[in-house]
Scaffold this motif. Structure first.
Motif: not given
Length: 450
Positions: A112, A115, A127, A149, A151-154, A448-450
């Motif tokens: 957070r 970002r 990313g 994960y 929260q969208g990390v790759y 964000r990782r989709s």
């Protein structure tokens, strides 16, 4: 009804598409590629860009290994300067590493904060990787990995040897296996700085200005044995595993065998390993220090063969800058200088210079520096001139030459291993979602990782 079919039409006599090099007309709508037609098809656009006779249209390049360092070490680099450098080098998407910032991206709160620091500053899309460290990798203590994960990390970066910064600890083999298993259960990817700490400790310590001393302190065997652990763990757990910044060719046979066996393994190398040889590093030139190290010319040739054969999946910068004082240029001591090469802006030119001399094509470079990193990171809508993808473009003049002056690069600190080198291939323009990138008006997005 709109006045025009497309907001932008790009015409190029030469473009690198998934089907090879060909002339194209590309229609862009809503920031995405809506149509790819022959160059003479009369597409109707509110704006039209025609590339010059000596230019080639590439998809925006992707760099999945960048240390931005903000917040906490923003004097080393930052989101504004790093993404300006990326754009100047034809890179439209980067994935930021979880360390050298303070706090590191090892908790949901750390993500957070990062970002928040990046918001509104980025000239290209960004990313984020998460980090697997002792605090979040032990059995029963992997909740932060799950949270990151979600929260969208790759994926998650780990070190098998000390990282160089206290706030990002390395994993023992037992903790590494625990982290890999937990990440596999999430469906994620673990990416690994693979050097064996015991073999590093037993090697002679680096000291003084001779590069040979530093090279001896980071032996091939340390990298080789750590990669063996990564392969064994990937074989046991089925977790997607990615070897970062491969520098040693000694590990290539076991990597090739693992891939042939179906182990879920990918591998990257970096421009400096492909374009510089240990024999060329002058005494005291600590701007060349990185870990693992730049090795000899024969090793470099073997990396090129593995790249051509697909054993190595992609080429990324491992842009790891610092302030000038941390490089100890006054003493030239390879033992005390910070290890990291600044190369984000010049990666394309460096790789293309060497690739073209070795008989490779621009399509090869796009595979290594655009679609390859996209596949490794699991990005979507990037890395290829294809309908439905973001309208991210790099316009390059492949025959033009440039001499690198570190003082004129967009990197925050004027230090580069490429300083003074004459390179082939100049990036003349970079577009993000159909708009030419203006560093003074950053329009990049946080992905964000989709």
């Amino acid at each position: 009804m709109p006045e025009h079919d497309y907001e932008l039409v790009v015409r190029a006599r030469r473009a690198i598409t998934p089907d090879g090099e060909r002339p194209v007309a590309i229609g862009v709508r809503g920031g995405r590629i809506a149509e790819i037609a022959g160059a003479d098809v009369p597409l109707d656009g509110a704006r039209t860009v025609q590339t010059a006779e000596d230019e080639v249209l590439l998809p925006g390049l992707v760099d999945s290994h960048v240390h931005v360092n903000e917040p906490g070490r923003t004097d080393w680099e930052g989101f504004a300067s790093a993404t300006r450098a990326a754009a100047a080098g034809g890179v439209t998407t980067i994935v930021d590493m979880p360390l050298n910032s303070i706090p590191p991206t090892t908790t949901v709160e750390g993500l957070r904060v990062k970002r928040e620091a990046a918001e509104g500053q980025v000239a290209v899309d960004v990313g984020f990787w998460g980090g697997a460290v002792p605090e979040n990798s032990a059995p029963g203590e992997t909740g932060e990995l799950s949270g990151l994960y979600e929260q969208g990390v790759y994926g998650f970066k780990s070190f098998l040897s000390p990282s160089g910064v206290d706030e990002f600890g390395h994993l023992t083999p037992e903790l590494y296996r625990s982290a890999a298993a937990a990440i596999g259960e999430l469906g994620g990817t673990i990416i690994v700085h693979a050097e064996d700490p015991g073999l590093l400790e037993s090697a002679p310590a680096a000291s003084g200005p001779e590069y040979a001393s530093f090279l001896a302190s980071r032996p091939d065997e340390a990298e080789h044995e750590a990669i063996r652990l990564v392969i064994e763990t990937a074989r046991e757990t089925g977790t997607r595993s990615h070897i970062l910044h491969l520098s040693t060719a000694t590990a290539l046979p076991m990597i090739e065998k693992a891939k042939a066996d179906g182990v879920p393994l990918t591998v990257e190398t970096c421009p400096h390993y492909l374009t510089i040889a240990a024999e060329e590093v002058p005494a005291g030139a600590t701007q060349f220090k990185c870990c693992p190290p730049i090795r000899g010319a024969a090793n470099r040739d073997a990396l090129w063969r593995a790249l051509a054969d697909g054993v190595i999946d992609c080429v990324v910068s491992d842009h790891s800058p610092s302030t000038v004082d941390l490089k100890d240029l006054d003493t030239g001591d390879f033992g005390t200088a910070w290890g990291g090469v600044s190369g984000l802006q010049v990666g394309f030119s460096a790789v293309w210079s060497e690739a073209s001399a070795r008989g490779h094509s621009l399509a090869d470079v796009v595979r290594w520096m655009a679609s390859g990193p996209v596949r490794v990171a699991g990005l979507t809508g990037k890395g290829a001139l294809a309908v439905g993808n973001d309208a991210d473009f790099a316009v390059v003049a492949p025959e033009a030459r440039t001499r690198i002056d570190a003082r004129t690069l967009q990197h925050k600190n004027p230090l580069s291993a490429y300083d003074g080198r004459e390179l082939t291939g100049v990036v003349r323009a970079t577009y993000l979602r159909g708009d030419r990138i203006d560093p003074a008006a950053p329009k990049g997005r946080l992905l964000r990782r989709s």
